[in-house]
Design an enzyme around this catalytic site. Structure first.
Site, PDB file in Angstrom:
ATOM      1  N   GLU A  51       4.942 -36.328  10.787  1.00 51.27           N
ATOM      2  CA  GLU A  51       4.438 -37.235  11.816  1.00 51.27           C
ATOM      3  C   GLU A  51       3.984 -38.567  11.222  1.00 51.27           C
ATOM      4  O   GLU A  51       3.373 -39.378  11.914  1.00 51.27           O
ATOM      5  CB  GLU A  51       3.267 -36.577  12.554  1.00 51.27           C
ATOM      6  CG  GLU A  51       3.657 -35.284  13.281  1.00 51.27           C
ATOM      7  CD  GLU A  51       2.505 -34.669  14.070  1.00 51.27           C
ATOM      8  OE1 GLU A  51       1.370 -35.190  13.959  1.00 51.27           O
ATOM      9  OE2 GLU A  51       2.733 -33.687  14.794  1.00 51.27           O
TER      10      GLU A  51
ATOM     11  N   CYS B 108       1.254 -14.569  17.997  1.00 48.03           N
ATOM     12  CA  CYS B 108       2.498 -14.913  17.314  1.00 48.03           C
ATOM     13  C   CYS B 108       3.306 -16.014  17.999  1.00 48.03           C
ATOM     14  O   CYS B 108       3.940 -16.837  17.336  1.00 48.03           O
ATOM     15  CB  CYS B 108       3.398 -13.678  17.180  1.00 48.03           C
ATOM     16  SG  CYS B 108       2.561 -12.171  16.644  1.00 48.03           S
TER      17      CYS B 108
ATOM     18  N   THR C 175      -5.628 -34.181  10.110  1.00 51.65           N
ATOM     19  CA  THR C 175      -4.206 -34.498  10.196  1.00 51.65           C
ATOM     20  C   THR C 175      -3.984 -35.994  10.409  1.00 51.65           C
ATOM     21  O   THR C 175      -2.877 -36.481  10.224  1.00 51.65           O
ATOM     22  CB  THR C 175      -3.542 -33.728  11.357  1.00 51.65           C
ATOM     23  OG1 THR C 175      -4.236 -34.025  12.578  1.00 51.65           O
ATOM     24  CG2 THR C 175      -3.586 -32.224  11.113  1.00 51.65           C
TER      25      THR C 175
ATOM     26  N   ARG D 129      -0.475 -37.677   9.321  1.00 51.66           N
ATOM     27  CA  ARG D 129       0.081 -38.880   9.945  1.00 51.66           C
ATOM     28  C   ARG D 129       0.087 -40.101   9.048  1.00 51.66           C
ATOM     29  O   ARG D 129       0.510 -41.174   9.478  1.00 51.66           O
ATOM     30  CB  ARG D 129      -0.648 -39.166  11.263  1.00 51.66           C
ATOM     31  CG  ARG D 129      -0.402 -38.075  12.266  1.00 51.66           C
ATOM     32  CD  ARG D 129      -0.929 -38.332  13.663  1.00 51.66           C
ATOM     33  NE  ARG D 129      -0.890 -37.067  14.363  1.00 51.66           N
ATOM     34  CZ  ARG D 129      -1.883 -36.193  14.398  1.00 51.66           C
ATOM     35  NH1 ARG D 129      -3.037 -36.484  13.821  1.00 51.66           N
ATOM     36  NH2 ARG D 129      -1.748 -35.043  15.001  1.00 51.66           N
TER      37      ARG D 129
ATOM     38  N   ASN E 299     -11.129 -33.206  23.179  1.00 50.93           N
ATOM     39  CA  ASN E 299     -11.503 -32.287  24.251  1.00 50.93           C
ATOM     40  C   ASN E 299     -12.799 -31.551  23.957  1.00 50.93           C
ATOM     41  O   ASN E 299     -13.289 -31.523  22.830  1.00 50.93           O
ATOM     42  CB  ASN E 299     -10.389 -31.262  24.447  1.00 50.93           C
ATOM     43  CG  ASN E 299     -10.026 -30.561  23.145  1.00 50.93           C
ATOM     44  OD1 ASN E 299      -9.364 -31.144  22.291  1.00 50.93           O
ATOM     45  ND2 ASN E 299     -10.449 -29.327  22.983  1.00 50.93           N
TER      46      ASN E 299
ATOM     47  N   ASP F  80      -8.122 -29.903  28.209  1.00 47.67           N
ATOM     48  CA  ASP F  80      -7.672 -30.430  26.911  1.00 47.67           C
ATOM     49  C   ASP F  80      -7.146 -31.856  27.057  1.00 47.67           C
ATOM     50  O   ASP F  80      -6.213 -32.261  26.370  1.00 47.67           O
ATOM     51  CB  ASP F  80      -6.607 -29.523  26.277  1.00 47.67           C
ATOM     52  CG  ASP F  80      -6.291 -29.921  24.825  1.00 47.67           C
ATOM     53  OD1 ASP F  80      -7.170 -30.506  24.171  1.00 47.67           O
ATOM     54  OD2 ASP F  80      -5.170 -29.656  24.361  1.00 47.67           O
TER      55      ASP F  80
END
Length: 690
Positions: free
Chosen positions: A80, A619, A176, A132, A270, A315
């Site tokens: 990203e 999963c 991130t 990022r 959020n 969210d």
């Protein structure tokens, strides 16, 4: 004299940009837009408009653009990152917070740095082990790592100079987002609201790594002293014992800076959990979640705030891209901040004081009818809070727009937005317990407090049949708050944007197409298929008198973990294009789809049904629908026999934890694991027999 001074400054900036090895100081960052040959900050400049003044590549000659170089980073999973370019060197990040320095002219690797993040942190990242990008200052490169560290590297060698742990590593914090450097300080936030953490933003001295300030975004335990007056004020908008659930409000991406006002703008996330009924049962706006905060960058003190989604329960983060611009509105020039957050409304806010100016929906929205022009607050629909029924709500938790950066063209006056159309069936989870997986998701505490309740009525969306799940490149006029044009994509979750002074818009798609559009009309003028879905935004820069357009490609991230939309997935690669170049596209070994496994284990119908529920909880978020083919992570219905022979050791004993596969030994019993495997193999065998 003013004109002469400006010419001298511009001349000095141009000389500085052309001279290799020059340090990046505050003046150079402040005037980044005057140095279009480099891409010095995440958004291209402090305004974060992703608008380039380079003019060699135009709509008239774009068809002459070809591949100049491509560098295989040797990574898998999502990329990203926005590459930064300074003095002929490109700095780009990959999965697991790895940093690469490349020669911007040739693509040759100069150095690589691996912070060696433990695979166990993969589970703490809600949305893949992505990063990022970096920040640049002086002779340093700064990267935030998935495990919460902020690291300064020597820009010439990649050698670490200092490292600080910015988070409590025992909690589910991750980083991130890209750091920003403002007035000699490195600014970094964090993520983890789904997992019950409390958000904050920190500033560190760029040279020494010493923490200068920390600003929390939501209040903590009221029995303890509040860190600031802002936190004391915020606490009045919360009820219950929210601090036990973290509260959320993590600032995991968006920032911008106005050096004239000396204000740092930060978007917050959020609530934790999503459902306000659980975290703040008495209601309230829950400041400062889902807000734009204006901070004093010297102290971190809150100057003003604007909350896009008061008391949010969906969210609907406000961590999406922030762009600063000066717009003429009703005959008056206004300094504004623009955002298209997840909630589906495009906002124009006065950035001097946080005053609401306007907001209109940029995609289909049904949780609110409109934003009140007097109060700046949303007018919610009677079903949106899903308190007594299940409801299909637009947009979904992925938002009408997510982290993928917008771009603003100063000449066309349009904002270009990577939009997506998705919904989710929200419902109140009456049996909610923090850190006990339920509803959707998986992991250490993926429990958002929502879940379909069959005992309650459901409210479907009447318009849903006419709204296809898809992506869209939208050109939006922020003055009139209306669409100028759009181009639809067959798949949501497409790449971020770049626009240029010559009237081009660049974007990559989930189907691997890298395109240049006419900024006025949306006409496709040029495209290349890069073989793998694209998430990241492109950048443009100039070296040795030639303009280049570069994009880092690697599939993964939320929608890409368990699904792909290209025949195969190539390793992470940086592709760079320029006029007159015609190198052949790199050829990677094909990755043929694995056959459905015919391995089997004994399982009853009851065990398979139980395994189906556990698969959804633990999963499915990463591995996708069984038998569908998988994405960045494998389809377990197509895994080799060796995986299924060691299934229990992998799931309950952490056999593959170093690769990011969680150890579920404390959460799933032996019978649970057998039931999950029984479900996977039953589906695979059924499909194989067709």
């Amino acid at each position: 004299m003013k004109k002469l001074f400006l010419l001298l400054v511009l001349g000095c900036m141009a000389l500085l940009a052309d001279k290799p090895g020059q340090s990046i100081d505050d003046t150079r960052l402040r005037n980044a837009q005057m140095q279009p040959g480099d891409w010095l900050t995440y958004g291209g400049n402090y305004a974060e408009d992703r608008y380039s003044r380079l003019d060699q590549i135009t709509p008239e000659n774009i068809k002459q653009v070809g591949l100049a170089w491509a560098t295989n980073l040797g990574t898998t999973r999502g990329i990203e990152a926005t590459p930064l370019v300074s003095d002929g060197v490109m700095y780009v990040t990959g999965p697991w917070s790895r940093v690469f320095a490349l020669d911007a002219l040739t693509g040759k690797l100069r150095w690589e740095y691996d912070p060696k993040v433990s695979g166990a942190f993969g589970e703490k990242a809600c949305c893949d082990v992505v990063n990022r990008g970096v920040a640049l200052y002086r002779d340093r490169v700064y990267v935030g790592t998935l495990d919460g560290r902020l690291i300064a590297l020597n820009a010439r060698t990649g050698r670490p100079l200092w490292s600080v742990q910015t988070t409590d590593a025992t909690k589910a914090y991750t980083i991130t987002g890209a750091p920003r450097v403002v007035t000699g300080k490195v600014i970094i936030g964090n993520g983890g609201a789904e997992y019950g953490v409390r958000g904050y933003v920190s500033a560190y001295d760029a040279i020494t790594g010493r923490q200068v300030w920390r600003t929390y975004t939501v209040p903590g335990d009221p029995s303890l002293p509040f860190e600031s007056d802002a936190m004391a004020k915020a606490a009045k908008t919360w009820t219950g014992q929210w601090w036990k659930y973290g509260g959320g409000g993590t600032a995991w991406d968006a920032m911008a800076y106005d050096p004239d006002l000396n204000l740092l703008y930060v978007g917050t996330g959020n609530g934790s959990p999503w459902n306000r009924q659980h975290r703040s049962p008495g209601g309230g706006d829950n400041l400062y979640i889902s807000s734009i905060l204006a901070l004093n960058p010297e102290t971190g003190q809150l100057v003003w705030h604007y909350q896009t989604t008061p008391g949010e329960s969906w969210d609907y983060t406000a961590t999406q891209h922030l762009i600063l611009a000066d717009l003429t509105l009703n005959g008056k020039r206004r300094k504004v901040i623009m955002q298209a957050p997840k909630n589906g409304f495009f906002y124009v806010i006065d950035r001097t004081n946080g005053q609401f100016i306007s907001a209109k929906p940029y995609t289909f929205v049904n949780w609110a009818t409109h934003i009140d022009s007097t109060t700046g607050r949303p007018v919610e629909t009677d079903f949106s809070r899903y308190t007594k029924h299940n409801a299909q709500v637009f947009p979904s938790p992925l938002g009408g727009h997510n982290w993928h950066p917008m771009a603003y063209n100063l000449k066309t006056g349009l904002v270009y937005i990577p939009v997506q159309s998705l919904s989710l069936q929200y419902g109140h989870d009456p049996n909610w317990v923090m850190n006990k997986p339920s509803g959707i998701g998986s992991g250490i505490g993926w429990n958002t407090g929502i879940g379909y309740d069959p005992s309650r009525p459901s409210r479907p969306e009447p318009e849903a049949a006419t709204i296809k799940p898809m992506g869209r490149l939208l050109a939006w006029n922020p003055v009139t708050q209306r669409e100028a044009w759009h181009v639809d994509h067959p798949v949501p979750w497409n790449g971020g944007l770049l626009t240029t002074a010559t009237g081009l818009v660049f974007q990559g798609t989930a189907t691997g197409d890298f395109r240049a559009y006419d900024a006025q009309t949306g006409q496709v003028l040029w495209q290349r298929n890069l073989g793998t879905g694209i998430l990241a935004p492109p950048v443009t820069y100039q070296v040795a008198g030639k303009q280049y357009v570069s994009i880092a490609v690697g599939w993964g991230s939320v929608m890409g973990l368990g699904a792909k939309y290209t025949p195969s997935l190539n390793p992470g690669t940086v592709y760079t294009f320029a006029l007159g170049e015609s190198r052949p596209m790199p050829v990677f070994p094909a990755t043929p789809e694995r056959s459905l496994t015919t391995f089997s284990v004994p399982a009853t119908k009851t065990q398979i049904e139980h395994g189906s529920l556990l698969y959804m909880q633990y999963c499915g978020r990463c591995h996708g629908t069984v038998g569908a083919g998988g994405g960045a992570l494998p389809d377990l219905g197509r895994s080799p026999v060796s995986i299924h022979e060691n299934f229990a050791a992998i799931v309950r004993k952490g056999l593959l934890v170093a690769s990011g596969m969680p150890d579920f030994g404390s959460r799933l019993s032996e019978q649970d694991v057998q039931d999950v495997q029984g479900y996977i193999l039953s589906v695979a065998n059924q499909q194989a027999s067709k």
